[in-house]
Design an enzyme around this catalytic site. Structure first.
Site, PDB file in Angstrom:
ATOM      1  N   ASP A  13       9.156  -0.314 -34.870  1.00 49.54           N
ATOM      2  CA  ASP A  13       8.395  -0.552 -33.639  1.00 49.54           C
ATOM      3  C   ASP A  13       7.758  -1.934 -33.748  1.00 49.54           C
ATOM      4  O   ASP A  13       7.067  -2.234 -34.723  1.00 49.54           O
ATOM      5  CB  ASP A  13       7.309   0.520 -33.456  1.00 49.54           C
ATOM      6  CG  ASP A  13       6.625   0.426 -32.108  1.00 49.54           C
ATOM      7  OD1 ASP A  13       6.826   1.307 -31.264  1.00 49.54           O
ATOM      8  OD2 ASP A  13       5.865  -0.556 -31.896  1.00 49.54           O
ATOM      9  N   ASP A 114      10.509  -1.650 -27.249  1.00 47.70           N
ATOM     10  CA  ASP A 114      10.194  -2.273 -28.555  1.00 47.70           C
ATOM     11  C   ASP A 114      10.379  -1.328 -29.742  1.00 47.70           C
ATOM     12  O   ASP A 114       9.831  -1.573 -30.808  1.00 47.70           O
ATOM     13  CB  ASP A 114       8.769  -2.843 -28.537  1.00 47.70           C
ATOM     14  CG  ASP A 114       7.694  -1.815 -28.791  1.00 47.70           C
ATOM     15  OD1 ASP A 114       7.903  -0.625 -28.461  1.00 47.70           O
ATOM     16  OD2 ASP A 114       6.639  -2.193 -29.342  1.00 47.70           O
ATOM     17  N   GLU A 115      11.151  -0.278 -29.536  1.00 44.88           N
ATOM     18  CA  GLU A 115      11.202   0.736 -30.586  1.00 44.88           C
ATOM     19  C   GLU A 115      12.594   1.341 -30.719  1.00 44.88           C
ATOM     20  O   GLU A 115      13.254   1.618 -29.723  1.00 44.88           O
ATOM     21  CB  GLU A 115      10.211   1.825 -30.172  1.00 44.88           C
ATOM     22  CG  GLU A 115       9.954   2.850 -31.199  1.00 44.88           C
ATOM     23  CD  GLU A 115       8.937   3.870 -30.675  1.00 44.88           C
ATOM     24  OE1 GLU A 115       8.169   3.575 -29.745  1.00 44.88           O
ATOM     25  OE2 GLU A 115       8.958   4.980 -31.207  1.00 44.88           O
TER      26      GLU A 115
HETATM   27  P1  TTP Z   1       3.788   0.068 -27.801  1.00 46.09           P
HETATM   28  O1  TTP Z   1       4.795  -0.096 -28.898  1.00 46.09           O
HETATM   29  O2  TTP Z   1       3.224   1.420 -27.571  1.00 46.09           O
HETATM   30  O3  TTP Z   1       2.531  -0.883 -28.069  1.00 46.09           O
HETATM   31  P2  TTP Z   1       2.475  -2.355 -28.625  1.00 46.09           P
HETATM   32  O4  TTP Z   1       3.799  -2.831 -29.129  1.00 46.09           O
HETATM   33  O5  TTP Z   1       1.823  -3.246 -27.626  1.00 46.09           O
HETATM   34  O6  TTP Z   1       1.455  -2.216 -29.829  1.00 46.09           O
HETATM   35  P3  TTP Z   1       1.686  -1.555 -31.269  1.00 46.09           P
HETATM   36  O7  TTP Z   1       1.436  -2.677 -32.247  1.00 46.09           O
HETATM   37  O8  TTP Z   1       0.661  -0.488 -31.357  1.00 46.09           O
HETATM   38  O9  TTP Z   1       3.091  -1.038 -31.307  1.00 46.09           O
HETATM   39  O10 TTP Z   1       4.379  -0.434 -26.428  1.00 46.09           O
HETATM   40  C1  TTP Z   1       5.329  -1.488 -26.330  1.00 46.09           C
HETATM   41  C2  TTP Z   1       5.033  -2.342 -25.109  1.00 46.09           C
HETATM   42  O11 TTP Z   1       5.050  -1.529 -23.953  1.00 46.09           O
HETATM   43  C3  TTP Z   1       3.671  -3.002 -25.129  1.00 46.09           C
HETATM   44  O12 TTP Z   1       3.668  -4.237 -25.830  1.00 46.09           O
HETATM   45  C4  TTP Z   1       3.363  -3.156 -23.676  1.00 46.09           C
HETATM   46  C5  TTP Z   1       4.055  -1.993 -23.013  1.00 46.09           C
HETATM   47  N1  TTP Z   1       3.070  -0.941 -22.683  1.00 46.09           N
HETATM   48  C6  TTP Z   1       2.474  -0.946 -21.433  1.00 46.09           C
HETATM   49  O13 TTP Z   1       2.786  -1.804 -20.589  1.00 46.09           O
HETATM   50  N2  TTP Z   1       1.534   0.007 -21.139  1.00 46.09           N
HETATM   51  C7  TTP Z   1       1.145   0.962 -22.041  1.00 46.09           C
HETATM   52  O14 TTP Z   1       0.266   1.808 -21.748  1.00 46.09           O
HETATM   53  C8  TTP Z   1       1.773   0.958 -23.352  1.00 46.09           C
HETATM   54  C9  TTP Z   1       1.348   1.968 -24.386  1.00 46.09           C
HETATM   55  C10 TTP Z   1       2.715  -0.018 -23.612  1.00 46.09           C
HETATM   56 MG    MG Z   2       4.977  -1.615 -30.392  1.00 45.88          MG
HETATM   57 MG    MG Z   3       6.621   1.113 -28.978  1.00 47.54          MG
END
Ligand code: TTP
Ligand code: MG
Ligand code: MG
Length: 378
Positions: A13, A114-115
């Site tokens: 991720d 992103d995962e």
């Molecule tokens: P995530 O992988 O949940 O979050 P992240 O990559 O920003 O942070 P982390 O380091 O905890 O992994 O989500 C991936 C992308 O999806 C994030 O960068 C932006 C988008 N997103 C939103 O637009 N709204 C949301 O509520 C979430 C959780 C994510």
């Molecule tokens: Mg992320």
């Molecule tokens: Mg994610």
């Protein structure tokens, strides 16, 4: 007791993904609180936070909070930056990262922008040390190629791999071997178990279940009484770290695009604003070598109620004109049929579904399907 065949699964991720993408093009932002925003376009501060870098998170900014609240939280930090979301750019970065991950195993599943998971059972011969070296290699390659950090988890199934990746963010790498699963999960608060939402969490707490270990020891019949015959035992299995779900390509079920109108609409004056959405979806379908059979519209009213309408065509299409034409008719029907029910539309969107791959020459259906692994979460 369900026995799982031994597997090595890796979860990857990307860290604070959208904000990290912004830091790549403007490295000077790295040391400042950075907030990526979905501006609704109404006022300068209306909308919600998409994500934020870890500098802003430490100060209290969270995904989903109103932009206004994030501005308040960062009021003392004049250097803070609030940037609008640039989805197309993040998608291009994501596509390259996914290709890179996929090169480490054909058994690949993209979960969101992103995962992803890969299953490396074959190449590691279930040796977790080899799994760890693949995880490190992936981190190194993503950093070299894209200047992005990510968090990696390696475990005997998707559940454990994902929880391992979440365990040490950002830039972590956590390996949980089968014999370590119980010690890893047991002390964690019950809310950390994937699949346990706030509602189940408070129910568990009332039952005296505070940790994942408490749940894994709990009487399965009592769990069935509380949560039903399926959910009760499945919670217990998750708490024991058991998950047989395979890593597999996810077919695209639908694609959609949504925008906020400059002002609420009571009539169909916004047809031109839908044009870029239909072009975007048409291009997306074409790039996937796919067509759709169902075209739909999404309308979110000024009271934030969501209304959907869709129609099934008698043929497959990926033409932007045809998608747009059908959407306009659906919207027109909306206003005509809504009659006395007065509502105003704040956000509008287009959705295509019933997606079919055009058969590439010389490939069978499953080969075609396995190329369709893109899954758009946002
Ligand atoms: P995530 O992988 O949940 O979050 P992240 O990559 O920003 O942070 P982390 O380091 O905890 O992994 O989500 C991936 C992308 O999806 C994030 O960068 C932006 C988008 N997103 C939103 O637009 N709204 C949301 O509520 C979430 C959780 C994510
Ligand atoms: Mg992320
Ligand atoms: Mg994610």
């Amino acid at each position: 007791m369900i026995l799982e065949s031994p597997r090595v699964v890796i979860s990857i991720d990307l860290d604070y993904f959208f904000a990290q993408c912004e830091e790549i093009r403007r490295p000077e932002l790295k040391s400042k609180p950075l907030v990526v925003c979905v501006f609704s376009g109404r006022t300068q501060t209306s909308g919600a936070v998409s994500t934020a870098n870890y500098v802003a998170r430490k100060l209290g900014v969270k995904s989903g909070m109103p932009i206004l609240s994030a501005k308040r939280v960062l009021a003392q930090h004049k250097e803070a930056e609030f940037l609008p979301i640039d989805h197309d750019y993040y998608e291009r970065v994501s596509e390259r990262v996914m290709q890179l991950i996929k090169s480490h195993s054909p058994i690949f599943e993209q979960v969101s922008i992103d995962e992803a998971f890969i299953d490396v059972t074959d190449s590691t011969k279930t040796d977790f040390e080899v799994g760890k070296s693949i995880g490190l290699k992936i981190k190194e390659e993503i950093l070299d190629a894209e200047k992005l950090t990510c968090s990696v988890g390696i475990g005997p199934n998707k559940l454990i791999a994902k929880m391992a990746a979440d365990h040490k963010k950002p830039d972590g790498l956590v390996v949980i071997k089968p014999e370590e699963v119980s010690a890893f999960l047991s002390p964690m608060p019950i809310g950390k178990l994937i699949g346990v939402g706030p509602k189940s969490e408070s129910k568990f707490e009332k039952m005296g279940i505070k940790t994942i270990g408490d749940l894994s020891d709990f009487d399965v019949n009592s769990l069935s009484d509380q949560f039903g015959k399926n959910l009760g035992p499945s919670f217990k299995r998750l708490a024991q770290g058991l998950d047989t779900d395979p890593v597999r390509p996810r077919p695209i079920e639908q694609l959609s695009r949504i925008i906020t109108l400059k002002k609420d609409a009571e009539s169909l004056w916004f047809g031109d604003e839908l044009k870029p959405l239909s072009i975007y979806l048409s291009d997306k379908l074409k790039s996937l070598n796919a067509k759709c059979r169902v075209v739909g519209i999404i309308a979110i009213t000024s009271e934030l109620k969501t209304k959907n309408k869709a129609r099934t065509l008698d043929h497959l299409t990926n033409s932007s004109d045809e998608i747009l034409h059908n959407c306009l008719e659906l919207f027109q029907g909306f206003f005509d049929s809504s009659g006395i029910e007065v509502f105003r539309i704040r956000r509008v969107g287009i959705r295509v579904s019933g997606i079919d791959l055009e058969k590439a020459e010389g490939k069978n259906e499953s080969e075609n399907q396995s190329t369709l692994t893109r899954f758009l979460l946002f």
